[in-house]
Write an enzyme that holds these catalytic residues in place. Structure first.
Site, mmCIF file in Angstrom:
data_model
loop_
_atom_site.group_PDB
_atom_site.id
_atom_site.type_symbol
_atom_site.label_atom_id
_atom_site.label_comp_id
_atom_site.label_asym_id
_atom_site.label_seq_id
_atom_site.Cartn_x
_atom_site.Cartn_y
_atom_site.Cartn_z
ATOM 1 N N HIS A 114 -13.690 -16.834 -5.500
ATOM 2 C CA HIS A 114 -13.977 -16.103 -4.270
ATOM 3 C C HIS A 114 -14.314 -17.065 -3.137
ATOM 4 C CE1 HIS A 114 -17.828 -16.901 -6.181
ATOM 5 N NE2 HIS A 114 -18.327 -16.942 -4.950
ATOM 6 N N HIS A 138 -14.560 -22.085 1.381
ATOM 7 C CA HIS A 138 -13.969 -22.806 0.253
ATOM 8 C C HIS A 138 -13.896 -21.904 -0.974
ATOM 9 C CE1 HIS A 138 -18.283 -23.133 -0.484
ATOM 10 N NE2 HIS A 138 -17.972 -23.296 -1.767
#
EC number: 3.1.-.-
Length: 172
Positions: free
Chosen positions: A34, A115
């Site tokens: 995620h 990220h």
């Protein structure tokens, strides 16, 4: 109750990340790959409805956008996290800022660096070895994003979706 707010990438991107996370991320089994919009935070059960309402408002003010994932980076020397870099779009920045202002006042532990974690908890030597090998590979993915998710943590430490919020006017 512990909550977090994330974007889940496509299955193809998740599969690529999970291929690496199985080996390099001890949290592999706790949450799918995620992009974190808001780090986990504690709240009272009675605040959940207000949080959900605020997230619907934020989602309605945010247009769908394209997620660009590529290259491998690291947060070393702060910590030995290895990740796929995610391009910081205006929409991602807006979502992150909205989730740290007004209703969601909370001190940030780190600056927002979008990220997708693929490794963490590595020794210095293992981190250097893995990072060196992954930086030689070519990674680039893009996909449309039209939603984000409110997660809650279960007693066993795993995370599950409480609600999904579709981006754009008229979607919530």
């Amino acid at each position: 109750m512990k909550l977090g707010i994330v974007i889940f990438p496509s299955k193809m991107i998740q599969d690529k990340a999970n291929g690496l996370r199985k080996r390099y991320d001890p949290h592999y089994a706790l949450v799918p790959p995620h992009i974190t919009l808001k780090t986990p935070f504690e709240t009272q059960d009675e605040q959940l409805e207000s949080i959900v309402n605020e997230l619907h408002t934020i989602a309605s003010k945010t247009n769908p956008f394209t997620l660009h994932v590529g290259k491998v980076g690291s947060f070393a020397p702060v910590n030995n996290v290895i990740y796929f870099k995610v391009e910081k779009t205006p929409e991602l920045t807006f979502l992150n800022e909205e989730m740290h202002n007004g209703f969601f006042t909370q001190e940030r532990e780190y600056a927002f660096v979008p990220h997708l974690t693929i490794g963490q908890g590595l020794s210095d030597a293992e981190h250097a070895d893995v990072l060196g090998r992954l930086r030689m590979k070519d990674f680039y993915y893009e996909q449309p994003i039209d939603r984000f998710h409110l997660l809650y943590q279960l007693e066993n430490g795993t995370w599950t979706v409480h609600e999904t919020f579709r981006l754009g006017k008229g979607n919530n």
